[in-house]
Design a protein around this motif. Structure first.
Motif, PDB file in Angstrom:
ATOM      1  N   ALA A  27       0.831  -1.208   0.000  1.00  0.00           N
ATOM      2  CA  ALA A  27       0.000   0.000   0.000  1.00  0.00           C
ATOM      3  C   ALA A  27       0.865   1.258   0.000  1.00  0.00           C
ATOM      4  N   ARG A  28       1.958   1.215   0.789  1.00  0.00           N
ATOM      5  CA  ARG A  28       2.851   2.381   0.809  1.00  0.00           C
ATOM      6  C   ARG A  28       3.516   2.590  -0.544  1.00  0.00           C
ATOM      7  N   ALA A  29       3.925   1.503  -1.196  1.00  0.00           N
ATOM      8  CA  ALA A  29       4.539   1.615  -2.511  1.00  0.00           C
ATOM      9  C   ALA A  29       3.559   2.173  -3.540  1.00  0.00           C
ATOM     10  N   ALA A  30       2.303   1.720  -3.485  1.00  0.00           N
ATOM     11  CA  ALA A  30       1.292   2.235  -4.405  1.00  0.00           C
ATOM     12  C   ALA A  30       1.031   3.714  -4.147  1.00  0.00           C
ATOM     13  N   HIS A  31       1.038   4.108  -2.861  1.00  0.00           N
ATOM     14  CA  HIS A  31       0.821   5.517  -2.525  1.00  0.00           C
ATOM     15  C   HIS A  31       1.958   6.386  -3.064  1.00  0.00           C
ATOM     16  N   ARG A  32       3.204   5.882  -2.952  1.00  0.00           N
ATOM     17  CA  ARG A  32       4.338   6.641  -3.468  1.00  0.00           C
ATOM     18  C   ARG A  32       4.274   6.751  -4.988  1.00  0.00           C
ATOM     19  N   ARG A  33       3.851   5.673  -5.659  1.00  0.00           N
ATOM     20  CA  ARG A  33       3.718   5.738  -7.114  1.00  0.00           C
ATOM     21  C   ARG A  33       2.667   6.756  -7.524  1.00  0.00           C
ATOM     22  N   GLY A  34       1.562   6.820  -6.771  1.00  0.00           N
ATOM     23  CA  GLY A  34       0.531   7.807  -7.077  1.00  0.00           C
ATOM     24  C   GLY A  34       1.019   9.224  -6.870  1.00  0.00           C
ATOM     25  N   ASP A  35       1.799   9.459  -5.797  1.00  0.00           N
ATOM     26  CA  ASP A  35       2.364  10.788  -5.574  1.00  0.00           C
ATOM     27  C   ASP A  35       3.354  11.154  -6.659  1.00  0.00           C
ATOM     28  N   GLY A  36       4.141  10.166  -7.104  1.00  0.00           N
ATOM     29  CA  GLY A  36       5.104  10.426  -8.165  1.00  0.00           C
ATOM     30  C   GLY A  36       4.427  10.820  -9.464  1.00  0.00           C
ATOM     31  N   ARG A  37       3.337  10.115  -9.820  1.00  0.00           N
ATOM     32  CA  ARG A  37       2.606  10.470 -11.047  1.00  0.00           C
ATOM     33  C   ARG A  37       2.025  11.876 -10.950  1.00  0.00           C
ATOM     34  N   LEU A  38       1.469  12.199  -9.789  1.00  0.00           N
ATOM     35  CA  LEU A  38       0.900  13.533  -9.605  1.00  0.00           C
ATOM     36  C   LEU A  38       1.978  14.607  -9.689  1.00  0.00           C
ATOM     37  N   ALA A  39       3.148  14.337  -9.107  1.00  0.00           N
ATOM     38  CA  ALA A  39       4.241  15.317  -9.154  1.00  0.00           C
ATOM     39  C   ALA A  39       4.698  15.547 -10.592  1.00  0.00           C
ATOM     40  N   TRP A  40       4.885  14.474 -11.371  1.00  0.00           N
ATOM     41  CA  TRP A  40       5.289  14.629 -12.768  1.00  0.00           C
ATOM     42  C   TRP A  40       4.220  15.350 -13.573  1.00  0.00           C
ATOM     43  N   LEU A  41       2.950  15.088 -13.265  1.00  0.00           N
ATOM     44  CA  LEU A  41       1.867  15.778 -13.962  1.00  0.00           C
ATOM     45  C   LEU A  41       1.902  17.277 -13.695  1.00  0.00           C
ATOM     46  N   LEU A  42       2.216  17.652 -12.467  1.00  0.00           N
ATOM     47  CA  LEU A  42       2.211  19.067 -12.108  1.00  0.00           C
ATOM     48  C   LEU A  42       3.415  19.818 -12.680  1.00  0.00           C
ATOM     49  N   ILE A  43       4.570  19.147 -12.776  1.00  0.00           N
ATOM     50  CA  ILE A  43       5.765  19.842 -13.259  1.00  0.00           C
ATOM     51  C   ILE A  43       5.955  19.694 -14.761  1.00  0.00           C
ATOM     52  N   THR A  44       5.108  18.909 -15.428  1.00  0.00           N
ATOM     53  CA  THR A  44       5.268  18.718 -16.876  1.00  0.00           C
ATOM     54  C   THR A  44       5.206  20.032 -17.654  1.00  0.00           C
ATOM     55  N   PRO A  45       4.252  20.939 -17.389  1.00  0.00           N
ATOM     56  CA  PRO A  45       4.255  22.213 -18.139  1.00  0.00           C
ATOM     57  C   PRO A  45       5.533  23.015 -17.960  1.00  0.00           C
ATOM     58  N   ALA A  46       6.054  23.049 -16.715  1.00  0.00           N
ATOM     59  CA  ALA A  46       7.293  23.799 -16.480  1.00  0.00           C
ATOM     60  C   ALA A  46       8.471  23.140 -17.190  1.00  0.00           C
ATOM     61  N   ALA A  48       8.348  21.224 -19.875  1.00  0.00           N
ATOM     62  CA  ALA A  48       8.184  21.425 -21.316  1.00  0.00           C
ATOM     63  C   ALA A  48       8.591  22.839 -21.716  1.00  0.00           C
ATOM     64  N   GLY A  49       8.175  23.832 -20.938  1.00  0.00           N
ATOM     65  CA  GLY A  49       8.574  25.210 -21.238  1.00  0.00           C
ATOM     66  C   GLY A  49      10.069  25.410 -21.144  1.00  0.00           C
ATOM     67  N   PHE A  50      10.707  24.784 -20.140  1.00  0.00           N
ATOM     68  CA  PHE A  50      12.159  24.902 -19.998  1.00  0.00           C
ATOM     69  C   PHE A  50      12.869  24.275 -21.198  1.00  0.00           C
ATOM     70  N   LEU A  51      12.427  23.106 -21.639  1.00  0.00           N
ATOM     71  CA  LEU A  51      13.076  22.439 -22.762  1.00  0.00           C
ATOM     72  C   LEU A  51      12.898  23.221 -24.059  1.00  0.00           C
ATOM     73  N   VAL A  52      11.678  23.740 -24.278  1.00  0.00           N
ATOM     74  CA  VAL A  52      11.385  24.399 -25.553  1.00  0.00           C
ATOM     75  C   VAL A  52      12.016  25.787 -25.625  1.00  0.00           C
ATOM     76  N   PHE A  53      11.923  26.548 -24.526  1.00  0.00           N
ATOM     77  CA  PHE A  53      12.327  27.956 -24.582  1.00  0.00           C
ATOM     78  C   PHE A  53      13.711  28.225 -23.995  1.00  0.00           C
ATOM     79  N   PHE A  54      14.323  27.261 -23.296  1.00  0.00           N
ATOM     80  CA  PHE A  54      15.629  27.507 -22.692  1.00  0.00           C
ATOM     81  C   PHE A  54      16.672  26.475 -23.123  1.00  0.00           C
ATOM     82  N   ALA A  55      16.389  25.210 -22.887  1.00  0.00           N
ATOM     83  CA  ALA A  55      17.397  24.183 -23.153  1.00  0.00           C
ATOM     84  C   ALA A  55      17.725  24.081 -24.647  1.00  0.00           C
TER      85      ALA A  55
END
Length: 319
Positions: A27-46, A48-55
């Motif tokens: 259950a703890r491992a599944a909870h961490r996987r869910g938090d990880g997916r949510l974190a990647w979802l939230l930082i994806t726009p930033a 993507a913007g960094f890769l396209v406009f800076f990197a």
């Protein structure tokens, strides 16, 4: 006859005795996987913007710095030819000296004025309205600020020029005189950034315990002595950050120069960013412009690293 009360087992997932049942490893491992997916979802726009406009532009700029690239022809690899041209370019070195002069005036005047303003605010008032008014120039576009000051400093119709003419009798050509062009640009830059820096320093002043100043007063220290021996040393991390940000921003000045002087008169205010713009978008020599941009980037990294090491930015005298 005694009444028998039948106890029912607690329902799955329901708290028992006000405590949550312990989770299993799965259950703890599944909870961490869910938090990880949510974190990647939230930082994806930033990301993507960094890769396209800076990197990606940074990588392409580094590649173009080793090529002969004009907008109408494909890039042609020339190796270190652009860097050899840069080493012998007198206009580049003159622009670098003008930029260093502008940075020195902006940093010295801006940090000192911001420090004094923050100390006055901290001692006299903590009104959010006054702080908002002070930071207002920072929120104004650089182009708008340059236009306003160009009108105010106009030698014929400018209100500042007319006022100085009536008080001192001196008729100054702020943006048209080789001796006054860079100081005038630095004054506009200081006016625009002073409020933001003052708010940063004001926030640092609030972290200093009042007991430090009380001990200073008990020892008979004056206000100036407490400012020099207590306030400035305890503000070193904040002041280092303000100086680094001001240096980086001053080296990248372009909009104020482009609106007011266009690098004149006689290249007296031709800063590096202006020269890079002229090479890239005026002469369409993007290979050489990329070389100068990369050189400026390396210079800023070296200056920032040196400042952080010499000023011991990670340490504090509060202990």
């Amino acid at each position: 006859m005694a009444q028998i009360v039948k106890e029912h087992p607690a329902a799955p997932g329901r708290r028992t005795g006000g405590r949550r049942p312990p989770r299993t490893a799965a259950a703890r491992a599944a909870h961490r996987r869910g938090d990880g997916r949510l974190a990647w979802l939230l930082i994806t726009p930033a990301v993507a913007g960094f890769l396209v406009f800076f990197a990606c532009p940074t990588v392409r700029g580094i590649y173009y710095s080793f090529t002969s690239f004009h907008i109408l022809t494909a890039p042609r690899w020339v190796g270190l030819a652009n860097w050899r041209e840069l080493a012998g370019d007198p206009v580049f070195w003159h622009a670098l000296l003008v930029t260093v002069y502008f940075v020195a005036l902006s940093v010295a005047g801006g940090v000192l004025l911001s420090l004094v303003t923050a100390v006055v605010l901290h001692r006299l008032t903590r009104s959010t309205v006054i702080r908002g008014l002070i930071i207002l120039p920072f929120l104004i576009s650089g182009v708008v600020a340059a236009l306003v000051w160009q009108w105010m400093l106009d030698p014929q119709l400018g209100i500042v020029s007319q006022l100085l003419d009536k008080i001192t009798g001196a008729h100054l050509l702020f943006f048209s005189d080789s001796d006054w062009a860079v100081p005038s640009l630095a004054a506009v830059s200081v006016w625009k950034s002073m409020g933001y820096n003052a708010v940063l320093i004001f926030a640092g002043l609030q972290t200093i315990p009042p007991s430090v100043y009380e001990a200073g007063r008990l020892d008979g220290a004056s206000e100036f002595q407490m400012f020099r021996r207590l306030t400035v040393p305890l503000l070193r991390p904040i002041l280092v950050m303000v100086v680094v940000l001001t240096v980086i921003g001053s080296f990248q000045v372009f909009d104020i120069v482009s609106v007011t002087t266009q690098g004149g008169p006689a290249n007296a205010s031709n800063v590096l960013q202006m020269y890079i713009y002229e090479k890239g978008f005026g002469e369409l020599d993007f290979g050489y412009a990329s070389t100068m941009s990369l050189a400026l980037f390396v210079l800023l990294v070296a200056i920032t690293f040196t400042q952080m090491r010499l000023a011991r930015a990670g340490e504090t005298d509060l202990n």
